[in-house]
Design an enzyme around this catalytic site. Structure first.
Site, PDB file in Angstrom:
ATOM      1  N   ASP A 318      60.709  72.172  22.020  1.00 57.23           N
ATOM      2  CA  ASP A 318      62.007  72.752  22.557  1.00 57.23           C
ATOM      3  C   ASP A 318      62.057  74.119  22.464  1.00 57.23           C
ATOM      4  O   ASP A 318      61.313  74.642  21.335  1.00 57.23           O
ATOM      5  CB  ASP A 318      62.882  72.082  21.502  1.00 57.23           C
ATOM      6  CG  ASP A 318      63.083  70.626  21.637  1.00 57.23           C
ATOM      7  OD1 ASP A 318      63.458  70.210  22.832  1.00 57.23           O
ATOM      8  OD2 ASP A 318      63.333  69.758  20.644  1.00 57.23           O
ATOM      9  N   ASP A 687      30.127  62.505  -6.769  1.00 54.73           N
ATOM     10  CA  ASP A 687      31.460  62.246  -6.699  1.00 54.73           C
ATOM     11  C   ASP A 687      32.478  63.524  -6.620  1.00 54.73           C
ATOM     12  O   ASP A 687      33.213  63.554  -5.656  1.00 54.73           O
ATOM     13  CB  ASP A 687      31.930  61.063  -7.827  1.00 54.73           C
ATOM     14  CG  ASP A 687      31.693  59.797  -7.566  1.00 54.73           C
ATOM     15  OD1 ASP A 687      31.607  59.456  -6.334  1.00 54.73           O
ATOM     16  OD2 ASP A 687      31.744  58.901  -8.371  1.00 54.73           O
TER      17      ASP A 687
END
Length: 798
Positions: A318, A687
């Site tokens: 818009d 990890d």
């Protein structure tokens, strides 16, 4: 509905009540306790493998290894707790942002606050498209109706009336939802028309929706395509690892006769093969990624949007409020065939322009919220203050709202004597011309005036007036005999940085389409300022409505300006772009924008001025309504996907040498190179490295100079598998050569130590090698990543 005399609660009083009664939200699922997280870890395959290996060490009498291995269990739990807490903090921040906004009056000031901070006795301002944040009684309203289907199942909107102290409702508690002419609104219901002022009666679990809140909980979201891909990859690798594990146990046991160490070797291989990091990394990346995007004022409501952002090819936005500041000023007037430019600091007007300003004021609320109406009030207050054209004694009798059929609204004002009415109308010039029943010649003159204002980049509003003396007002605006008063030209300056953001989109292969309700002349003027490509080509809403689907799809390939559009036509544009195989991001703020937001690949709702309906239909919410934030979010989306791919590639690469060094010594009849304790140490690097180091990596410098990725491209495709295998095999060959040589020269203990140290250093080298897909290792070294140095330092120290 004059709000100027309403003070509302004080901020201090509201804060005290919030502390006393709690947030205005339904009871949420309790946070997981430490023991619950621990229980989840205990059920993890890696944890069970660690315990099994520890038990085998105890049975074989190797107490030192058993104690060390079981000690690593606490390290794994610590890492898991850290990751869980980091994800939870990110999700908590998102939950606070996701709370629907409510407009309230506090200390006499109108403000927007998160719906969860609404308290009892707060004064709510309600208008079309708002989601009601709490149960409340209506103090005043105008044409107010609400959709209460969430509570009643009845889809027909119900009318609302003002609460009267002496009514049948005053002595009784709030009536149940449903039915017309009730003076109450309910949490979760939707305002579909009109405006209202209401005082909150109940919040949170005490509301009507709170009583049936259980129906809103317990729904498990579907896995995204990315999660499905990851689950399939983990499943395949786990099956392969289990088969190899059984093979190793049998071969080791049969060839060496030591079944205890055979099981230990098998479990070591299982630990090496199990890629349990994949789902952990995916969850952490998407949760923290959504949080990072929220720091750029973009709230992620649906995780798949994070995946899709990087592949967007078209941004449909818009103009008003997104590309521009949504801060209107009246810059031009047209009346009686004459134009007048409005300069700053103007305090009076020529008489011939008084009526157009006067009736624009009468056609607007006395306390406006809309930027255009605010601009009209500012002009009227400054220029008509000492004239007879301000009518403070008139009483508002009725409002005819703007509709899809007629883009104009009228307000009916009654004189204090009650004998006659003044009607003021404003809206799209063609709608005003229709109300005034213009002749063809008048229409031609009007079109020339509109074209003149549009060529200056103005938003054009028409104004008309009428008088009425009958006692019964008609049902529609066309029944009045309107007189045309003139036109107002309004300007809305561009947002700072939006031109640069559009240029960045073009570099990234993303096309920007501007959608506006303005005239083509205005739209083209703005497009040139923005630097949109092909600014002379445009389509209007009426032209689009006449087109066949194939024709619209063809024109949508080249047209970047859509003018005189109504919200319903956005859906047709989205479908046309999707037919062209574009990945579409669409912005919207109104109730009628919801279908287009839902149909787009990435629906983006306005957080500042948008309705709750639009926000609920969208995947993303733009908290500051700024186009530049969308571009930042696209860049962040590309960064998240790229870093996720780097992490997955690293995980795959690093498991190849670990698995190889667990398997090869069994096949070559060498002593075992890696025991479970070694593999767990390596897992302690993997990890945090893949979930913290790679997540924290900065975006590639040229990420916005690349075309959008194909949405069908898998996260871990053939090329990524090949690169990971090559990296892993190079490390495996190096470790095997060192281990084989050391066995013949230095013996088993030294060979194992050398192989392990080589694996650790190679593991760290892999992190550096995978930090960037475009830069060399020295080049990526210059990029900031604090987590990288902490993990490297801790690993080398240990």
């Amino acid at each position: 509905m004059n709000t100027e005399m309403i003070a509302g609660l004080s901020q201090t009083g509201a804060a005290a009540r919030l502390a006393e009664e709690g947030y205005n939200e339904l009871p949420a699922a309790r946070k997981r306790q430490i023991w619950q997280i621990a229980l989840e870890i205990v059920r993890e395959p890696m944890f069970l493998l660690l315990l099994s290996c520890g038990l085998l060490y105890l049975l074989s009498g190797e107490i030192q290894e058993a104690v060390m291995l079981l000690g690593f269990v606490f390290a794994v739990m610590g890492i898991t707790f850290y990751q869980e807490r980091k994800s939870e903090r990110a999700l908590e921040a998102l939950r606070e942002l996701a709370s629907p906004l409510a407009r309230v009056i506090r200390d006499g000031e109108k403000m927007r606050i998160p719906g969860r901070e609404v308290v009892r006795e707060d004064i709510l301002l309600l208008s079309e498209g708002d989601r009601v944040p709490a149960d409340a009684r209506i103090l005043d309203c105008l044409n107010l109706s609400a959709d209460e289907s969430l509570l009643t199942g009845e889809s027909v909107p119900v009318r609302k009336v003002r609460f009267a102290e002496n009514s049948r409702h005053s002595a009784a508690p709030a009536a149940a939802p449903g039915g017309d002419d009730q003076p109450f609104v309910y949490s979760g219901s939707l305002i579909v028309s009109g405006q209202g002022i209401a005082q909150v009666m109940r919040t949170g679990a005490e509301t009507e929706i709170g009583k049936i809140g259980k129906a809103l909980h317990g729904l498990d979201p579907e896995d995204t395509p990315l999660q499905q891909q990851t689950a399939k990859l983990v499943r395949n690798l786990a099956v392969m690892g289990l088969m190899l594990c059984i093979f190793v146990v049998i071969v080791f046991g049969l060839t060496r006769g030591d079944w205890l160490h055979a099981f230990l070797a098998g479990l070591s291989l299982a630990m090496a093969m199990l890629p349990e990091e994949f789902p952990v990394v995916l969850t952490i990346f998407l949760a923290i990624g959504a949080w990072r995007i929220s720091r750029h004022n973009v709230l992620t409501r649906r995780v798949p949007a994070v995946e899709t952002l990087g592949s967007a090819t078209v941004l449909c936005v818009d103009k008003t409020g997104t590309l521009t500041q949504n801060r209107m000023t009246v810059s031009d007037l047209y009346a009686n065939g004459r134009f007048m430019e409005i300069g700053s600091g103007l305090s009076s007007l020529p008489e011939e322009f008084h009526e157009v300003v006067e009736y624009s004021l009468l056609a607007s609320p006395s306390d406006p919220f809309d930027p255009m109406e605010k601009a009209m009030k500012e002009l009227g207050t400054a220029t008509l203050a000492h004239t007879e054209h301000l009518h403070k004694d008139r009483i508002l009798e009725r409002e005819y709202p703007l509709s899809q059929e007629l883009l104009a609204m009228s307000r009916v004002w009654r004189s204090p004597e009650g004998k006659d009415y003044i009607i003021a109308a404003k809206g799209a010039p063609e709608a005003i011309a229709d109300l005034c029943h213009f002749s063809p010649e008048q229409n031609r003159d009007l079109c020339k005036a509109i074209a003149e204002l549009s060529s200056r980049g103005r938003r054009v509003i028409g104004v008309a007036s009428a008088r009425f003396r009958k006692s019964r007002l008609p049902g529609e605006q066309h029944a009045f005999h309107f007189t045309f008063e003139g036109l107002l030209g309004l300007t809305d300056p561009l947002r700072p940085g939006v031109r640069e953001a559009i240029a960045e989109c073009y570099r990234a292969g993303i096309r920007t389409i501007m959608i506006t309700g303005d005239y083509p002349g205005t739209a083209r003027n703005i497009a040139r300022q923005l630097g949109l490509k092909n600014p002379d080509e445009y389509l209007t809403g009426p032209e689009l409505a006449e087109m066949e689907e194939e024709e619209l799809a063809r024109r949508a390939r080249e047209v970047n300006i859509f003018a005189r559009m109504v919200p319903e036509q956005k859906l047709g544009l989205v479908e046309a772009l999707k037919k062209n195989r574009e990945v579409v991001a669409m912005t919207g703020d109104g109730v009628n924008d919801a279908p287009a937001l839902k149909a787009a690949h990435i629906g983006i709702a306005m957080g500042g001025r948008g309705t709750d309906v639009a926000r609920e239909a969208a995947s993303l919410v733009l908290l500051d309504d700024d186009f530049s934030s969308i571009v930042k979010a696209v860049k962040m989306g590309r960064r998240i996907f790229a870093n996720l791919r780097k992490a997955m590639r690293y995980i795959f690469s690093v498991h190849v040498p670990i698995a190889g060094m667990s398997l090869m010594p069994v096949l070559f009849h060498w002593p075992l190179a890696l025991f479970p304790v070694h593999i767990v140490f390596l897992e302690l690097i993997i990890d945090p490295a893949c979930s913290i180091v790679f997540e924290a990596e900065e975006a590639e410098k040229d990420c916005m100079d690349q075309p959008p990725r194909d949405p069908g491209e898998p996260l871990f495709g053939k090329q990524a598998v090949l690169i990971s295998l090559m990296q892993g095999l190079v490390i495996l060959c190096a470790v095997l050569i060192i281990y084989g040589w050391a066995l013949t020269v230095h013996g088993e203990q030294s060979a194992r130590a050398l192989a392990f140290m080589t694996l650790v250093i190679s593991n760290l080298a892999l992190i550096f090698a995978n930090r960037s897909e475009t830069r060399s290792i020295p080049g990526s070294h210059r990029g900031p990543n604090e987590a990288l140095w902490w993990i490297n330092g801790a690993t080398m120290l240990m």
